[in-house]
Scaffold this active site. Sequence first.
Site, mmCIF file in Angstrom:
data_model
loop_
_atom_site.group_PDB
_atom_site.id
_atom_site.type_symbol
_atom_site.label_atom_id
_atom_site.label_comp_id
_atom_site.label_asym_id
_atom_site.label_seq_id
_atom_site.Cartn_x
_atom_site.Cartn_y
_atom_site.Cartn_z
ATOM 1 C CG ASP A 81 -9.861 16.474 -19.741
ATOM 2 O OD1 ASP A 81 -10.618 16.530 -20.643
ATOM 3 O OD2 ASP A 81 -10.362 16.568 -18.585
ATOM 4 C CG ASP A 141 -13.328 14.239 -19.462
ATOM 5 O OD1 ASP A 141 -13.208 15.044 -20.105
ATOM 6 O OD2 ASP A 141 -13.378 14.639 -18.085
ATOM 7 C CG LEU A 142 -7.426 13.085 -17.545
ATOM 8 C CD1 LEU A 142 -6.255 13.739 -17.633
ATOM 9 C CD2 LEU A 142 -6.961 11.832 -16.929
#
Length: 489
Positions: free
Chosen positions: A397, A354-355
Amino acid sequence: MIAFEIFPWNAHFETGIALIDQQHHTLVDLLNRLARQLAHDSDATSLMALFDELTSYAARHFESEEAIWAQYLPGDDWESEHKDSHQQFLAEVLRLREEGSGKSIDEVVKAVAAYLTRWLTFHILSSDMRLARAVHAVQSGLSVADAKAQAEREMRSAMDVLIGAILSMYDRLSSRTLELIQEINERKRVEQRLRLASTIVQNTMDAICITDAGGCIIEANPAFLETNGWSLEGLAGRSLRELKFGEVEADPCAESARIGHWSGDVRSRTRSGKRCAEWLTLSAIRDEQGEISNYVAVFSDITQLVNLHQKLSRIAHYDSLTELPNRVLLFDRMQAAFAAAQRSQSLLAVCYLDLDGFKAVNDTLGHSAGDQLLREVAQRLHHVLRGIDTVARLGGDEFVMLMGNLHGIDACRELLQRVLAAVDQPVYTQEGEARVSASIGVAFYPRDSRSADELLALADRALYRAKRSGRSCIVFHDPLAEASPPDQN
């Protein structure tokens, strides 16, 4: 007049909207009547009268259909695109008619009938069916946006039905053409060389050729000569196997000799070298003694269908923004990766990424910059990972990486450190510089689980712990850590 159809109706053409289905039936009936008159050399006045009736009815049908779409999808782009396709159709029919001013009425009607058959087939099964599904969904209480999304999903899963309907239509056409050939053969008691059904064969839209008992071509219709780039003299004596069958598992001639007919797709080349996908129906003709005297081959070009199937298959399995595998393809890849890990007795890492800071990019630079950042991150992940690994985008994301052939956790950690370093580099968008980092949660097959769903869930929980620990962090699944009480701070 012998009754036959160039457009056999198929149940898959039913949209479920009574008025539209009734009008489609009428259009198809008019088209088949026109083809029958054309095949039996009707006079020009009768042909033109029926032609005008067909085009006039098509225009009235379009108005009725557009009113239904406008009622449930007012102002929607689907509705406007559909209306445009109707206008383009009427313009094309007018163009074909004007271009044929110096030609015989037979040639003009034949060109329009060929165009209408193919246009109507794809129009009903793609555009009409998609809008009908959306209308049904709106009628069930869904919003227009949700109805369109549901219709798109249903249309993806309906691709095999579409191909089946098209091929069924042409299969029936081939069968009826053969019946006509046999009937004319019996009535006129022709010589062995087969002056088979000259009117039907010469006017059909599909490529047809006739061979002798050994499979060598002795006759072909204009469509066959045109699509393959040969003259009849150049084809004489050539083997159909050599020219058209390509790579097929079974020998079509042998199968036809055994059961009477063979149907399947073939990949062939024209004389110029152009490759094409065709649906072949090959039928064996037997003489009065029951011996095979000839074969009749009917080829229908399905290149457009094959390309459409490939396109829809890609849409169903790949993320449209990043072109990475989506969740559906990820689960297929996981099963293959499980089998490979079992064979090599090695670990398989399922890594949930996950960003960090992605929302801030969208908020400050805009969604266009966010999309560009996601595409760049996808490319970086693809380049960092090895050829045996997979990276997929689940949405937003969130990415999942499958890393196989690992002989220890340290090997996985080393790869993931390279992933973190790649993601940490700035991305330069038109709106400005964007920076994010990544948090990663990891679970291992078979150490932590042998279930794809459970491994993703474990990796997701490890990701949650990584996000709580700070930016640019890797956390491996630890049952003891998950069992401990959550941090109250």
